[in-house]
Design an enzyme around this catalytic site. Structure first.
Site, PDB file in Angstrom:
ATOM      1  N   ILE A 262      61.266  21.884  59.465  1.00 30.76           N
ATOM      2  CA  ILE A 262      61.430  20.356  59.383  1.00 30.76           C
ATOM      3  C   ILE A 262      61.227  19.649  58.342  1.00 30.76           C
ATOM      4  O   ILE A 262      61.752  18.898  57.803  1.00 30.76           O
ATOM      5  CB  ILE A 262      60.560  19.510  60.584  1.00 30.76           C
ATOM      6  CG1 ILE A 262      60.395  20.468  62.007  1.00 30.76           C
ATOM      7  CG2 ILE A 262      60.962  18.371  60.876  1.00 30.76           C
ATOM      8  CD1 ILE A 262      59.521  20.146  62.981  1.00 30.76           C
ATOM      9  N   THR A 264      59.102  20.327  54.087  1.00 36.56           N
ATOM     10  CA  THR A 264      58.317  21.251  53.121  1.00 36.56           C
ATOM     11  C   THR A 264      57.811  20.088  52.437  1.00 36.56           C
ATOM     12  O   THR A 264      58.559  19.334  51.717  1.00 36.56           O
ATOM     13  CB  THR A 264      59.090  22.070  52.300  1.00 36.56           C
ATOM     14  OG1 THR A 264      60.351  21.356  52.109  1.00 36.56           O
ATOM     15  CG2 THR A 264      59.740  23.375  52.968  1.00 36.56           C
ATOM     16  N   LYS A 266      54.175  19.403  49.634  1.00 38.76           N
ATOM     17  CA  LYS A 266      53.436  20.043  48.594  1.00 38.76           C
ATOM     18  C   LYS A 266      52.258  21.040  49.415  1.00 38.76           C
ATOM     19  O   LYS A 266      51.991  21.875  48.794  1.00 38.76           O
ATOM     20  CB  LYS A 266      52.634  19.171  47.784  1.00 38.76           C
ATOM     21  CG  LYS A 266      53.382  19.213  46.296  1.00 38.76           C
ATOM     22  CD  LYS A 266      52.859  18.016  45.440  1.00 38.76           C
ATOM     23  CE  LYS A 266      51.489  17.708  45.274  1.00 38.76           C
ATOM     24  NZ  LYS A 266      51.148  16.579  44.718  1.00 38.76           N
ATOM     25  N   SER A 268      52.066  21.482  52.911  1.00 36.20           N
ATOM     26  CA  SER A 268      52.277  22.371  54.245  1.00 36.20           C
ATOM     27  C   SER A 268      53.740  22.356  54.251  1.00 36.20           C
ATOM     28  O   SER A 268      54.525  21.674  53.847  1.00 36.20           O
ATOM     29  CB  SER A 268      51.647  21.427  55.229  1.00 36.20           C
ATOM     30  OG  SER A 268      52.603  20.107  55.578  1.00 36.20           O
ATOM     31  N   VAL A 270      56.238  22.710  57.741  1.00 34.99           N
ATOM     32  CA  VAL A 270      56.507  22.292  59.251  1.00 34.99           C
ATOM     33  C   VAL A 270      57.626  22.710  59.754  1.00 34.99           C
ATOM     34  O   VAL A 270      58.753  22.522  59.224  1.00 34.99           O
ATOM     35  CB  VAL A 270      56.267  20.694  59.352  1.00 34.99           C
ATOM     36  CG1 VAL A 270      56.083  20.347  61.053  1.00 34.99           C
ATOM     37  CG2 VAL A 270      54.968  19.941  58.836  1.00 34.99           C
ATOM     38  N   LYS A 292      52.448  23.646  61.755  1.00 37.52           N
ATOM     39  CA  LYS A 292      52.350  23.227  60.708  1.00 37.52           C
ATOM     40  C   LYS A 292      51.396  24.424  59.836  1.00 37.52           C
ATOM     41  O   LYS A 292      50.496  24.645  60.222  1.00 37.52           O
ATOM     42  CB  LYS A 292      51.398  22.038  60.634  1.00 37.52           C
ATOM     43  CG  LYS A 292      51.116  21.466  59.292  1.00 37.52           C
ATOM     44  CD  LYS A 292      50.537  19.892  59.148  1.00 37.52           C
ATOM     45  CE  LYS A 292      50.101  19.302  57.869  1.00 37.52           C
ATOM     46  NZ  LYS A 292      49.731  17.983  57.849  1.00 37.52           N
ATOM     47  N   ASP A 408      45.352   8.521  55.207  1.00 37.32           N
ATOM     48  CA  ASP A 408      46.504   8.715  54.590  1.00 37.32           C
ATOM     49  C   ASP A 408      47.511   7.882  55.355  1.00 37.32           C
ATOM     50  O   ASP A 408      48.625   8.376  55.493  1.00 37.32           O
ATOM     51  CB  ASP A 408      47.090  10.179  54.220  1.00 37.32           C
ATOM     52  CG  ASP A 408      48.231  10.355  53.401  1.00 37.32           C
ATOM     53  OD1 ASP A 408      48.501   9.417  52.866  1.00 37.32           O
ATOM     54  OD2 ASP A 408      48.664  11.399  53.187  1.00 37.32           O
TER      55      ASP A 408
HETATM   56  P1  ADP Z   1      52.294  16.477  54.932  1.00 32.86           P
HETATM   57  O1  ADP Z   1      51.064  17.034  54.501  1.00 32.86           O
HETATM   58  O2  ADP Z   1      53.276  17.619  54.444  1.00 32.86           O
HETATM   59  O3  ADP Z   1      52.915  15.469  54.742  1.00 32.86           O
HETATM   60  P2  ADP Z   1      52.836  16.220  57.831  1.00 32.86           P
HETATM   61  O4  ADP Z   1      51.767  16.433  59.021  1.00 32.86           O
HETATM   62  O5  ADP Z   1      53.106  14.727  57.584  1.00 32.86           O
HETATM   63  O6  ADP Z   1      52.380  17.120  56.461  1.00 32.86           O
HETATM   64  O7  ADP Z   1      54.227  16.648  58.260  1.00 32.86           O
HETATM   65  C1  ADP Z   1      55.207  16.712  57.262  1.00 32.86           C
HETATM   66  C2  ADP Z   1      56.546  16.128  58.188  1.00 32.86           C
HETATM   67  O8  ADP Z   1      56.853  16.850  59.246  1.00 32.86           O
HETATM   68  C3  ADP Z   1      56.309  14.602  58.851  1.00 32.86           C
HETATM   69  O9  ADP Z   1      56.660  13.813  57.934  1.00 32.86           O
HETATM   70  C4  ADP Z   1      57.213  14.673  60.221  1.00 32.86           C
HETATM   71  O10 ADP Z   1      58.409  14.363  59.779  1.00 32.86           O
HETATM   72  C5  ADP Z   1      57.155  16.297  60.232  1.00 32.86           C
HETATM   73  N1  ADP Z   1      56.146  16.632  61.536  1.00 32.86           N
HETATM   74  C6  ADP Z   1      54.872  16.934  61.314  1.00 32.86           C
HETATM   75  N2  ADP Z   1      54.483  17.199  62.537  1.00 32.86           N
HETATM   76  C7  ADP Z   1      55.242  16.889  63.409  1.00 32.86           C
HETATM   77  C8  ADP Z   1      55.236  16.691  64.980  1.00 32.86           C
HETATM   78  N3  ADP Z   1      54.221  17.191  65.495  1.00 32.86           N
HETATM   79  N4  ADP Z   1      56.522  16.428  65.453  1.00 32.86           N
HETATM   80  C9  ADP Z   1      57.396  16.088  64.727  1.00 32.86           C
HETATM   81  N5  ADP Z   1      57.379  16.207  63.499  1.00 32.86           N
HETATM   82  C10 ADP Z   1      56.503  16.445  62.815  1.00 32.86           C
HETATM   83 MN    MN Z   2      52.781  13.473  55.657  1.00 28.96          MN
END
Ligand code: ADP
Ligand code: MN
Length: 519
Positions: A262, A264, A266, A268, A270, A292, A408
């Protein structure tokens, strides 16, 4: 024949070609590896990720999502993948034993001799790749944390401290030398730096830079030695060990299929997955999950240590900066914080399971399509107003009921789903009493206030009013500079209080921690 001879005969020599041992004479037959590594490589491709991101950004409709085509880890090929996995695990185990034997032999040969011979080039598992189980959770527990100064010794923005003759600048040799020694700990894990801090070692810039250079070339050497491209330490999002973890989750039936990536970032990556069956009856796995994966690349997390190192909850465990452990701590932190939020009824992903640096949670969205971020969705003015009031109340809950500051919070980490705002990405969240907690809260308030004011919510409080409303404090300064100064003064007071009264006690026991996934 001595035992090393046996090991050496049984194992292919390190330069005997790229394939692992089981490929040439596999007692379980020849598993078909291509189907797995191919599609995963596609999904993991940096270029593809970039394209997908571009696509997402350009998309006029938030429905166009960056989900890669086709599942890449499914439960269907269980047979092959379990053989493959078995073989891989056996191979890993074998490599570790081989190396242990090699080390014993090396020790025997060298004895007390001043000149020693290194067998390192013959090792199967280079230190960079090793992640032995000893390494698992044996947190250092020293009473004195070198990263937490007894008195604050940060160099202020003006670049010096003190007055007149006693001035100390950031170029001061001693201060600088100590800083270099601490920075040394940020080199790749297993890069043996010794206990520089314990010795109060002061590295000159010249020595530090030479060491840094050496650390980087070591990293490159490691990559060369193990030319399997999957072992690349820097570029690929998911390394073989992480992939193995994911396979295991699918094999255990906990996840049905991992469909694709979903996001990528820096720090993590997902993935989306369809949930499977739970091993225990009391736990229900959501139909769709988000996985994640905190990146185990070596350098990304350096800048984030200020969140965790001053968090007294993690203080005792932060005495040695081993990046691999720190990355797991981020995942653990996200899990605990999500659990607190869940308990307070704040809309957020529900934790399913944590395994090392991989956190599985419920998916916010539907049919593989993640809910859009607040920054990407166009809301009616009514919904916008609703979102604002909901955000305000969530921030208050977060602070009062969860004792957390998001740290954040912005339209990037708020998703719009089911007609409400969901909070995500809480690995960096801290308690308000964190030495920088109130500053983080103020930054959150600024992001939120600006977003909703720009979004046309006339009722939206400004950042200072929002800060007071959320924190329950009553800072009266009417301009940003004074306001911030008061915040910092409060933090300082709290810090002194904590130092005078010993560190605060805190446990996670009330979190109702989810089970840690076990092999
Ligand atoms: P990062 O540290 O990379 O910003 P995030 O936790 O914000 O990590 O996750 C990155 C993206 O992945 C989010 O902006 C969102 O679009 C998607 N995402 C993360 N967790 C979920 C979730 N539980 N359900 C749906 N989308 C998610
Ligand atoms: Mn984020």
């Amino acid at each position: 024949m001595d035992s090393v001879g046996v090991a050496a005969a049984a194992a292919p020599s390190p330069d005997a070609g790229p394939g692992p041992a089981w490929q040439s004479k596999c007692p379980w037959g020849t598993p078909n590896t291509t189907s797995i590594s191919c599609s995963l490589a596609d999904v993991m491709s940096e270029q593809l990720a970039k394209e997908l991101q571009l696509e997402e950004e350009n998309a006029a409709f938030p429905e166009v999502v960056a989900v890669a085509e086709g599942p890449f880890i499914t439960g269907e090929n269980t047979d092959t993948s379990s053989d493959l996995m078995l073989a891989q695990m056996l191979q890993m185990e074998f490599d570790r034993e081989y190396d242990a034997q090699l080390r014993r032999e090396e020790k025997k040969i060298n004895g007390d001799s001043k000149v020693s011979i290194s067998f390192e080039n013959y090792r199967k598992v280079h230190p960079y790749d090793s992640d032995s189980s000893e390494d698992e959770v044996d947190w250092q527990d020293t009473r004195h944390d070198p990263y937490r100064a007894d008195k604050p010794t940060t160099t202020p923005r003006r670049g010096f401290i003190g007055k007149g003759k006693d001035i100390t600048t950031k170029h001061d040799e001693v201060v600088c030398g100590r800083k270099n020694t601490a920075r040394m700990e940020n080199f790749a894990p297993e890069f043996q730096v010794g206990d520089g801090i314990g010795m109060d070692l002061k590295l000159s810039n010249q020595v530090f830079n030479a060491l840094k250079q050496h650390a980087y070339s070591e990293e490159r050497r490691s990559a060369r030695l193990h030319e399997k491209k999957e072992h690349s330490t820097a570029e690929k999002a998911v390394d073989p060990k992480t992939r193995l973890l994911l396979y295991k989750m699918v094999n255990a039936g906990m996840l049905e299929t991992i469909t694709g990536c979903i996001s990528t970032g820096k720090e993590s990556v997902v993935f989306h997955a369809y949930g499977g069956k739970s091993a225990t009856e009391d736990k229900v796995i959501p139909p769709e999950c988000a996985i994640k994966v905190f990146k185990t690349t070596l350098n990304e997390f350096k800048n984030r240590d200020k969140y965790i190192k001053d968090d007294y909850r993690f203080k005792d465990r932060f005495s040695k900066l081993n990046p691999r452990k720190i990355i797991r701590m981020w995942a653990e932190k996200e899990m605990h914080n999500l659990t607190r939020m869940q308990n307070a009824g704040i809309p957020c992903p529900q934790v399913v399971i944590l395994k090392k640096h991989v956190l599985v949670m419920s998916f916010i969205g539907k049919d593989q399509i993640p809910a859009p971020k607040l920054k990407d969705v166009t809301l009616s003015s009514e919904d916008m107003k609703k979102a604002y009031y909901q955000t305000l109340s969530m921030m208050q809950q977060l602070c009062k009921e969860c004792n957390l500051v998001h740290a954040d919070l912005s339209e990037y980490n708020m998703l719009w789903h089911d007609g409400k705002v969901w909070l995500i990405d809480v690995s960096q969240s801290v308690e308000p009493t964190h030495p920088h907690g109130l500053e983080f809260l103020f930054r959150d308030c600024r992001n939120v206030a600006q977003f909703f004011q720009k979004g046309g919510v006339t009722e939206a409080l400004n950042e200072r009013e929002l800060f007071n409303a959320v924190s329950g404090l009553n800072i009266t300064a009417d301009n940003e500079v004074d306001f911030q100064a008061e915040i910092e003064a409060l933090e300082k007071m709290n810090e002194d209080h904590v130092q005078n009264h010993g560190k605060k006690l805190s446990t996670f026991s009330s979190d109702g921690d989810p089970p840690i996934y076990d092999e």
